[in-house]
Scaffold this motif. Structure first.
Motif, PDB file in Angstrom:
ATOM      1  N   ASP A 267       0.840  -1.189   0.000  1.00  0.00           N
ATOM      2  CA  ASP A 267       0.000   0.000   0.000  1.00  0.00           C
ATOM      3  C   ASP A 267       0.883   1.250   0.000  1.00  0.00           C
ATOM      4  O   ASP A 267       1.976   1.252   0.581  1.00  0.00           O
ATOM      5  CB  ASP A 267      -0.913   0.016   1.223  1.00  0.00           C
ATOM      6  CG  ASP A 267      -2.011  -1.026   1.144  1.00  0.00           C
ATOM      7  OD1 ASP A 267      -2.314  -1.466   0.022  1.00  0.00           O
ATOM      8  OD2 ASP A 267      -2.547  -1.399   2.199  1.00  0.00           O
ATOM      9  N   ILE A 268       0.383   2.321  -0.613  1.00  0.00           N
ATOM     10  CA  ILE A 268       1.138   3.571  -0.706  1.00  0.00           C
ATOM     11  C   ILE A 268       0.267   4.723  -0.221  1.00  0.00           C
ATOM     12  O   ILE A 268      -0.892   4.851  -0.615  1.00  0.00           O
ATOM     13  CB  ILE A 268       1.595   3.850  -2.152  1.00  0.00           C
ATOM     14  CG1 ILE A 268       2.541   2.753  -2.645  1.00  0.00           C
ATOM     15  CG2 ILE A 268       2.288   5.214  -2.252  1.00  0.00           C
ATOM     16  CD1 ILE A 268       2.946   2.906  -4.100  1.00  0.00           C
ATOM     17  N   ALA A 269       0.827   5.551   0.647  1.00  0.00           N
ATOM     18  CA  ALA A 269       0.209   6.807   1.063  1.00  0.00           C
ATOM     19  C   ALA A 269       1.197   7.933   0.788  1.00  0.00           C
ATOM     20  O   ALA A 269       2.409   7.701   0.671  1.00  0.00           O
ATOM     21  CB  ALA A 269      -0.180   6.767   2.543  1.00  0.00           C
ATOM     22  N   ILE A 270       0.680   9.135   0.676  1.00  0.00           N
ATOM     23  CA  ILE A 270       1.533  10.289   0.382  1.00  0.00           C
ATOM     24  C   ILE A 270       1.393  11.315   1.492  1.00  0.00           C
ATOM     25  O   ILE A 270       0.276  11.732   1.826  1.00  0.00           O
ATOM     26  CB  ILE A 270       1.168  10.934  -0.972  1.00  0.00           C
ATOM     27  CG1 ILE A 270       1.470   9.952  -2.108  1.00  0.00           C
ATOM     28  CG2 ILE A 270       1.936  12.234  -1.178  1.00  0.00           C
ATOM     29  CD1 ILE A 270       1.096  10.479  -3.488  1.00  0.00           C
ATOM     30  N   PHE A 271       2.530  11.713   2.062  1.00  0.00           N
ATOM     31  CA  PHE A 271       2.543  12.802   3.041  1.00  0.00           C
ATOM     32  C   PHE A 271       2.787  14.096   2.265  1.00  0.00           C
ATOM     33  O   PHE A 271       3.860  14.313   1.731  1.00  0.00           O
ATOM     34  CB  PHE A 271       3.641  12.587   4.080  1.00  0.00           C
ATOM     35  CG  PHE A 271       3.442  13.373   5.346  1.00  0.00           C
ATOM     36  CD1 PHE A 271       3.326  14.758   5.332  1.00  0.00           C
ATOM     37  CD2 PHE A 271       3.367  12.733   6.572  1.00  0.00           C
ATOM     38  CE1 PHE A 271       3.133  15.478   6.496  1.00  0.00           C
ATOM     39  CE2 PHE A 271       3.176  13.434   7.746  1.00  0.00           C
ATOM     40  CZ  PHE A 271       3.057  14.806   7.715  1.00  0.00           C
ATOM     41  N   GLY A 272       1.763  14.939   2.220  1.00  0.00           N
ATOM     42  CA  GLY A 272       1.851  16.171   1.453  1.00  0.00           C
ATOM     43  C   GLY A 272       0.781  16.224   0.387  1.00  0.00           C
ATOM     44  O   GLY A 272       0.890  15.552  -0.645  1.00  0.00           O
ATOM     45  N   VAL A 328       6.849  16.818   0.670  1.00  0.00           N
ATOM     46  CA  VAL A 328       6.776  18.197   1.146  1.00  0.00           C
ATOM     47  C   VAL A 328       8.158  18.813   0.986  1.00  0.00           C
ATOM     48  O   VAL A 328       9.143  18.288   1.517  1.00  0.00           O
ATOM     49  CB  VAL A 328       6.312  18.267   2.614  1.00  0.00           C
ATOM     50  CG1 VAL A 328       6.244  19.719   3.078  1.00  0.00           C
ATOM     51  CG2 VAL A 328       4.951  17.592   2.765  1.00  0.00           C
ATOM     52  N   LYS A 329       8.244  19.902   0.286  1.00  0.00           N
ATOM     53  CA  LYS A 329       9.525  20.430  -0.181  1.00  0.00           C
ATOM     54  C   LYS A 329      10.493  20.797   0.939  1.00  0.00           C
ATOM     55  O   LYS A 329      11.679  20.457   0.875  1.00  0.00           O
ATOM     56  CB  LYS A 329       9.275  21.658  -1.070  1.00  0.00           C
ATOM     57  CG  LYS A 329      10.534  22.292  -1.632  1.00  0.00           C
ATOM     58  CD  LYS A 329      10.181  23.456  -2.541  1.00  0.00           C
ATOM     59  CE  LYS A 329      11.412  24.127  -3.100  1.00  0.00           C
ATOM     60  NZ  LYS A 329      11.079  25.271  -3.991  1.00  0.00           N
ATOM     61  N   ASP A 330      10.034  21.486   1.970  1.00  0.00           N
ATOM     62  CA  ASP A 330      10.964  22.119   2.904  1.00  0.00           C
ATOM     63  C   ASP A 330      11.001  21.527   4.306  1.00  0.00           C
ATOM     64  O   ASP A 330      11.709  22.042   5.153  1.00  0.00           O
ATOM     65  CB  ASP A 330      10.636  23.616   3.019  1.00  0.00           C
ATOM     66  CG  ASP A 330      10.904  24.369   1.733  1.00  0.00           C
ATOM     67  OD1 ASP A 330      11.932  24.090   1.102  1.00  0.00           O
ATOM     68  OD2 ASP A 330      10.076  25.218   1.354  1.00  0.00           O
ATOM     69  N   PHE A 331      10.256  20.478   4.575  1.00  0.00           N
ATOM     70  CA  PHE A 331      10.168  20.008   5.949  1.00  0.00           C
ATOM     71  C   PHE A 331      10.381  18.502   6.074  1.00  0.00           C
ATOM     72  O   PHE A 331       9.822  17.860   6.946  1.00  0.00           O
ATOM     73  CB  PHE A 331       8.808  20.389   6.542  1.00  0.00           C
ATOM     74  CG  PHE A 331       8.552  21.869   6.555  1.00  0.00           C
ATOM     75  CD1 PHE A 331       9.145  22.676   7.506  1.00  0.00           C
ATOM     76  CD2 PHE A 331       7.737  22.453   5.595  1.00  0.00           C
ATOM     77  CE1 PHE A 331       8.921  24.044   7.511  1.00  0.00           C
ATOM     78  CE2 PHE A 331       7.507  23.807   5.592  1.00  0.00           C
ATOM     79  CZ  PHE A 331       8.095  24.621   6.558  1.00  0.00           C
ATOM     80  N   THR A 332      11.219  17.943   5.226  1.00  0.00           N
ATOM     81  CA  THR A 332      11.413  16.500   5.241  1.00  0.00           C
ATOM     82  C   THR A 332      11.916  15.995   6.586  1.00  0.00           C
ATOM     83  O   THR A 332      11.383  15.015   7.137  1.00  0.00           O
ATOM     84  CB  THR A 332      12.385  16.077   4.124  1.00  0.00           C
ATOM     85  OG1 THR A 332      11.809  16.400   2.856  1.00  0.00           O
ATOM     86  CG2 THR A 332      12.668  14.593   4.186  1.00  0.00           C
ATOM     87  N   ALA A 333      12.944  16.633   7.122  1.00  0.00           N
ATOM     88  CA  ALA A 333      13.523  16.161   8.390  1.00  0.00           C
ATOM     89  C   ALA A 333      12.500  16.204   9.514  1.00  0.00           C
ATOM     90  O   ALA A 333      12.409  15.269  10.324  1.00  0.00           O
ATOM     91  CB  ALA A 333      14.746  17.013   8.752  1.00  0.00           C
ATOM     92  N   GLU A 334      11.705  17.269   9.557  1.00  0.00           N
ATOM     93  CA  GLU A 334      10.692  17.393  10.603  1.00  0.00           C
ATOM     94  C   GLU A 334       9.608  16.324  10.451  1.00  0.00           C
ATOM     95  O   GLU A 334       9.131  15.760  11.453  1.00  0.00           O
ATOM     96  CB  GLU A 334      10.063  18.786  10.560  1.00  0.00           C
ATOM     97  CG  GLU A 334      10.990  19.932  10.957  1.00  0.00           C
ATOM     98  CD  GLU A 334      11.872  20.413   9.817  1.00  0.00           C
ATOM     99  OE1 GLU A 334      12.543  21.448   9.983  1.00  0.00           O
ATOM    100  OE2 GLU A 334      11.897  19.757   8.749  1.00  0.00           O
ATOM    101  N   ILE A 335       9.224  16.025   9.224  1.00  0.00           N
ATOM    102  CA  ILE A 335       8.191  15.012   8.985  1.00  0.00           C
ATOM    103  C   ILE A 335       8.696  13.626   9.368  1.00  0.00           C
ATOM    104  O   ILE A 335       7.982  12.838  10.001  1.00  0.00           O
ATOM    105  CB  ILE A 335       7.732  15.059   7.525  1.00  0.00           C
ATOM    106  CG1 ILE A 335       6.936  16.344   7.263  1.00  0.00           C
ATOM    107  CG2 ILE A 335       6.885  13.829   7.170  1.00  0.00           C
ATOM    108  CD1 ILE A 335       6.639  16.600   5.814  1.00  0.00           C
ATOM    109  N   LEU A 336       9.929  13.324   9.011  1.00  0.00           N
ATOM    110  CA  LEU A 336      10.492  12.025   9.384  1.00  0.00           C
ATOM    111  C   LEU A 336      10.564  11.862  10.893  1.00  0.00           C
ATOM    112  O   LEU A 336      10.286  10.774  11.427  1.00  0.00           O
ATOM    113  CB  LEU A 336      11.876  11.856   8.756  1.00  0.00           C
ATOM    114  CG  LEU A 336      11.913  11.746   7.223  1.00  0.00           C
ATOM    115  CD1 LEU A 336      13.343  11.635   6.734  1.00  0.00           C
ATOM    116  CD2 LEU A 336      11.090  10.564   6.733  1.00  0.00           C
TER     117      LEU A 336
END
Length: 373
Positions: A267-272, A328-336
């Motif tokens: 399954d695939i979901a997208i954050f953003g 999401v372009k600018d917040f990858t580290a925060e999302i992870l």
């Protein structure tokens, strides 16, 4: 202090009269006006001729492009201060007096101000420049508002004709890294019509800006150079990802499936749920893969449909088992970090940065660097 104003034009009959009027209506007795025309074939020269008594110099001949024309104007200028206003932009009233006073009060070499952006639908937005240090990786100084001392042009040179669109950025950054003194005048100086640059030219502008910022990176102070390098690298990756989505979107799932550990059965979901998320969803559909849903931190996007799918808050992922694409372009580290805190071992995250790196490594699909429209 005498001010020289330069307008370059080519087939500008629709807009140049407003530009000319914005200069001559300044009622400034110590101002020189120069127009450099690229051998227009429309009514431009006739309009210029209506104002021959208040225009000091007119040149009309073929040139090597807009920056070559600007250099011609600079060579003709006799004022201590030089401003350049293009033929589809115009100055606000009484700005020359304010600019001259700013030079005198600050002893600056360059004065720049705020720019009024005018959109095709009539909406307007005042662009107020931010931290001047951002010049090291993006054009932070609105060129229609810029006034530069003629002696600075003599010392450091004019516009490079190497670039098609971004030589104004090259010039301003060159001056900045050489310690030229900038002063921001907190006043709307000029008006700029939006919509004149095509998507292709906008892409070229971003590409040239990246080349220029990297060119001058070694001039940055050592203490901040790694940070600047990371910012430029991030912008470069984002530029490449945009090109992947535009020119070869079908390569996205090929990369995920063949090289990045994403199974056809997962399954695939997208954050953003923004532009990138939607484009990636469409790219997966090209390979007949569906996305279960979007998640997003933006409350305004929640419970709204994106590509016929719902958008949920991130806590919806606590029961998700599969691949989460972080778009999401600018917040990858925060999302992870946010995902790690959920302690959901069944989620496998793949970021857009990883996709770009894999693309560059594999050169799968089309060549985004050489893509042409």
């Amino acid at each position: 202090m005498k001010i020289s104003i330069i307008t370059v034009c080519l087939n500008s009959e629709q807009t140049i009269e407003q530009t000319i009027q914005s200069v001559v209506n300044q009622k400034d007795d110590n101002c020189e006006y120069i127009i450099v025309d690229g051998a227009s074939k429309d009514n431009t020269l006739a309009i210029i001729g209506k104002y021959k008594d208040v225009i000091d110099k007119v040149v009309s001949e073929p040139d090597g492009g807009i920056y070559d024309a600007m250099n011609k104007g600079i060579a003709l200028a006799s004022g201590e201060i030089i401003g350049i206003i293009n033929s589809d932009d115009w100055y606000e009233p009484e700005v020359f007096t304010a600019v001259r006073k700013c030079f005198q009060d600050s002893n600056a070499d360059i004065v720049y101000g705020n720019l009024n952006l005018i959109y095709p639908d009539g909406n307007q937005y005042i662009l107020k420049p931010g931290d001047i240090e951002k010049l090291r990786y993006q054009m932070e100084v609105p060129h229609p508002t810029v006034f530069i001392k003629r002696e600075i042009y003599k010392k450091f040179g004019g516009f490079s004709t190497t670039y098609d669109i971004s030589s104004d950025y090259d010039l301003v950054l060159r001056l900045y890294v050489n310690g030229v003194k900038f002063e921001h005048l907190d006043k709307v100086i000029a008006n700029f019509r939006m919509g004149g640059i095509s998507n292709r030219k906008e892409e070229k502008c971003i590409e040239e800006t990246l080349v220029i910022s990297q060119k001058y990176l070694p001039y940055a102070p050592l203490v901040g150079r790694k940070y600047l390098k990371d910012v430029i690298l991030h912008k470069q990756r984002a530029f490449y990802f945009e090109k992947i989505l535009k020119y070869c979107p079908e390569a996205v799932f090929d990369l995920l499936n063949q090289y990045m550990g994403v199974s056809l059965n997962e399954d695939i979901a997208i954050f953003g749920a923004g532009n990138w998320g939607i484009k990636v969803c469409e790219a997966l559909r090209l390979r007949e893969r569906s996305v279960q849903y979007f998640v997003d931190n933006n409350a305004e996007k929640l419970q709204k449909s994106r590509n016929d799918m719902a958008v949920y808050a991130p806590d919806f992922l606590t029961t998700f088992k599969g691949v989460l694409l972080v778009m999401v372009k600018d917040f990858t580290a925060e999302i992870l970090a946010q995902i790690r805190e959920m302690n959901c071992p069944e989620i496998y995250c793949v970021t857009w940065e990883e996709i770009v790196e894999e693309y560059v490594l594999r050169k799968t699909g089309c060549d985004i660097v050489a893509s042409k429209e």
